[in-house]
Design a protein around this motif. Sequence first.
Motif, PDB file in Angstrom:
ATOM      1  N   ALA A  35     -37.097 -50.986 -33.615  1.00  0.00           N
ATOM      2  CA  ALA A  35     -36.931 -49.610 -33.135  1.00  0.00           C
ATOM      3  C   ALA A  35     -37.281 -49.504 -31.651  1.00  0.00           C
ATOM      4  O   ALA A  35     -36.546 -48.880 -30.874  1.00  0.00           O
ATOM      5  CB  ALA A  35     -37.809 -48.673 -33.954  1.00  0.00           C
ATOM      6  N   ASP A  36     -38.391 -50.126 -31.252  1.00  0.00           N
ATOM      7  CA  ASP A  36     -38.809 -50.068 -29.853  1.00  0.00           C
ATOM      8  C   ASP A  36     -37.826 -50.802 -28.949  1.00  0.00           C
ATOM      9  O   ASP A  36     -37.509 -50.326 -27.849  1.00  0.00           O
ATOM     10  CB  ASP A  36     -40.204 -50.679 -29.683  1.00  0.00           C
ATOM     11  CG  ASP A  36     -41.304 -49.806 -30.269  1.00  0.00           C
ATOM     12  OD1 ASP A  36     -41.010 -48.658 -30.657  1.00  0.00           O
ATOM     13  OD2 ASP A  36     -42.445 -50.281 -30.345  1.00  0.00           O
ATOM     14  N   TRP A  37     -37.330 -51.952 -29.406  1.00  0.00           N
ATOM     15  CA  TRP A  37     -36.376 -52.712 -28.594  1.00  0.00           C
ATOM     16  C   TRP A  37     -35.100 -51.905 -28.359  1.00  0.00           C
ATOM     17  O   TRP A  37     -34.590 -51.836 -27.235  1.00  0.00           O
ATOM     18  CB  TRP A  37     -36.023 -54.041 -29.271  1.00  0.00           C
ATOM     19  CG  TRP A  37     -35.050 -54.838 -28.454  1.00  0.00           C
ATOM     20  CD1 TRP A  37     -35.339 -55.731 -27.472  1.00  0.00           C
ATOM     21  CD2 TRP A  37     -33.609 -54.742 -28.517  1.00  0.00           C
ATOM     22  NE1 TRP A  37     -34.174 -56.223 -26.918  1.00  0.00           N
ATOM     23  CE2 TRP A  37     -33.106 -55.635 -27.533  1.00  0.00           C
ATOM     24  CE3 TRP A  37     -32.719 -54.016 -29.296  1.00  0.00           C
ATOM     25  CZ2 TRP A  37     -31.744 -55.807 -27.312  1.00  0.00           C
ATOM     26  CZ3 TRP A  37     -31.361 -54.180 -29.083  1.00  0.00           C
ATOM     27  CH2 TRP A  37     -30.874 -55.064 -28.103  1.00  0.00           C
ATOM     28  N   THR A  38     -34.593 -51.287 -29.405  1.00  0.00           N
ATOM     29  CA  THR A  38     -33.362 -50.504 -29.283  1.00  0.00           C
ATOM     30  C   THR A  38     -33.549 -49.318 -28.349  1.00  0.00           C
ATOM     31  O   THR A  38     -32.704 -49.028 -27.501  1.00  0.00           O
ATOM     32  CB  THR A  38     -32.901 -50.018 -30.670  1.00  0.00           C
ATOM     33  OG1 THR A  38     -32.815 -51.137 -31.552  1.00  0.00           O
ATOM     34  CG2 THR A  38     -31.548 -49.337 -30.591  1.00  0.00           C
ATOM     35  N   ARG A  39     -34.683 -48.630 -28.496  1.00  0.00           N
ATOM     36  CA  ARG A  39     -34.993 -47.509 -27.588  1.00  0.00           C
ATOM     37  C   ARG A  39     -35.013 -47.975 -26.140  1.00  0.00           C
ATOM     38  O   ARG A  39     -34.402 -47.346 -25.265  1.00  0.00           O
ATOM     39  CB  ARG A  39     -36.343 -46.915 -27.974  1.00  0.00           C
ATOM     40  CG  ARG A  39     -36.843 -45.802 -27.058  1.00  0.00           C
ATOM     41  CD  ARG A  39     -38.355 -45.664 -27.148  1.00  0.00           C
ATOM     42  NE  ARG A  39     -39.021 -46.907 -26.747  1.00  0.00           N
ATOM     43  CZ  ARG A  39     -40.285 -47.216 -27.079  1.00  0.00           C
ATOM     44  NH1 ARG A  39     -40.997 -46.390 -27.816  1.00  0.00           N
ATOM     45  NH2 ARG A  39     -40.815 -48.355 -26.664  1.00  0.00           N
ATOM     46  N   ASP A  40     -35.706 -49.066 -25.888  1.00  0.00           N
ATOM     47  CA  ASP A  40     -35.843 -49.555 -24.517  1.00  0.00           C
ATOM     48  C   ASP A  40     -34.513 -50.060 -23.958  1.00  0.00           C
ATOM     49  O   ASP A  40     -34.192 -49.832 -22.787  1.00  0.00           O
ATOM     50  CB  ASP A  40     -36.886 -50.672 -24.452  1.00  0.00           C
ATOM     51  CG  ASP A  40     -38.291 -50.177 -24.772  1.00  0.00           C
ATOM     52  OD1 ASP A  40     -38.509 -48.947 -24.726  1.00  0.00           O
ATOM     53  OD2 ASP A  40     -39.154 -51.017 -25.074  1.00  0.00           O
ATOM     54  N   TYR A  41     -33.725 -50.729 -24.790  1.00  0.00           N
ATOM     55  CA  TYR A  41     -32.435 -51.255 -24.331  1.00  0.00           C
ATOM     56  C   TYR A  41     -31.511 -50.110 -23.916  1.00  0.00           C
ATOM     57  O   TYR A  41     -30.880 -50.148 -22.859  1.00  0.00           O
ATOM     58  CB  TYR A  41     -31.785 -52.079 -25.442  1.00  0.00           C
ATOM     59  CG  TYR A  41     -30.463 -52.698 -25.036  1.00  0.00           C
ATOM     60  CD1 TYR A  41     -30.414 -53.958 -24.446  1.00  0.00           C
ATOM     61  CD2 TYR A  41     -29.257 -52.023 -25.254  1.00  0.00           C
ATOM     62  CE1 TYR A  41     -29.205 -54.525 -24.069  1.00  0.00           C
ATOM     63  CE2 TYR A  41     -28.048 -52.581 -24.879  1.00  0.00           C
ATOM     64  CZ  TYR A  41     -28.027 -53.830 -24.287  1.00  0.00           C
ATOM     65  OH  TYR A  41     -26.826 -54.378 -23.912  1.00  0.00           O
TER      66      TYR A  41
END
Length: 302
Positions: A274-280
Amino acid sequence: MTQQTIGSQELLKYFSLEMTAKDTESLEAASKSIPEGTAVNLTYLGNETTEMRVEAAQAIVDAGLSAVPHISARRLTGADELRDYLERLSAVGAVDRLFLVGGDPSTPVGPYPDALSVIQSGLLEEFGVREVGITGYPEGHPDISEATLWDALERKLAALDRAGIQSSVTTQVAFDATAVAQWIAQVRGRGIGTPIRVGAPGPAGIKRLLGFARRLGITANATLLKKYGASVTNLLGKSTPATFIEQAAEEFAQDNLGDVRVHFYTFGGLVATADWTRDYLADAGREDSRILGQGESDADVH
């Protein structure tokens, strides 16, 4: 911003995630990075109880997300168990969307040998199921022939259509963007326009990715891992979906493949995915604004 990055943003729009009942404790933290209404698939594993699955479905709904519980056909003992599960899901507002799988047991424990038999039971319509997802196999299945896979896909979609239930297809986890694009083109070539979600691994250790791939019968060799953005010589390293998603966006842009999105298999790393997708997506959006700003400045100069 490159066309490839723009395409990856579009591909990630309305992404979905997968979790197990054991991930429920981490859902609250993950939900802070997940857009409201995002579809979250809930697995149906043999080491989980019905109570655990229903509690997890309730947690997904309470987090403002769209629960998509799985049902494993070969794990069902009979119509009574299926009805009970649907009733419990309905009670927590998690029966609108389901995902049907055949399941791991080689021999069914009850009367449902496959997802098609669950669709044909009539119980889904009875409980007001609005949409059902089924599995796609871009890189094949170790125990099922390609002809059988295509026949099963078309029969399940036809049965859902007759039942008045919307359909979608989510693929098994994939590493080869070219193979996925070719498979989707074949799906569309068969006149199938249903939405497709491409299964991508979330951020995870490379060794874990390889283990998961082997379990699915996928041969993730050194060349394929390099295309994916990982290295077979660095099994202790970490990998992210960025390279695969950007390659897939580029492949998909070459043909009109219809409604295609991304589905993340999280490997227990729900928060990390979830955090990776948000940041990407945030980084891509900032880059988009920067390039657009440069364009406006150039226009002013000229």
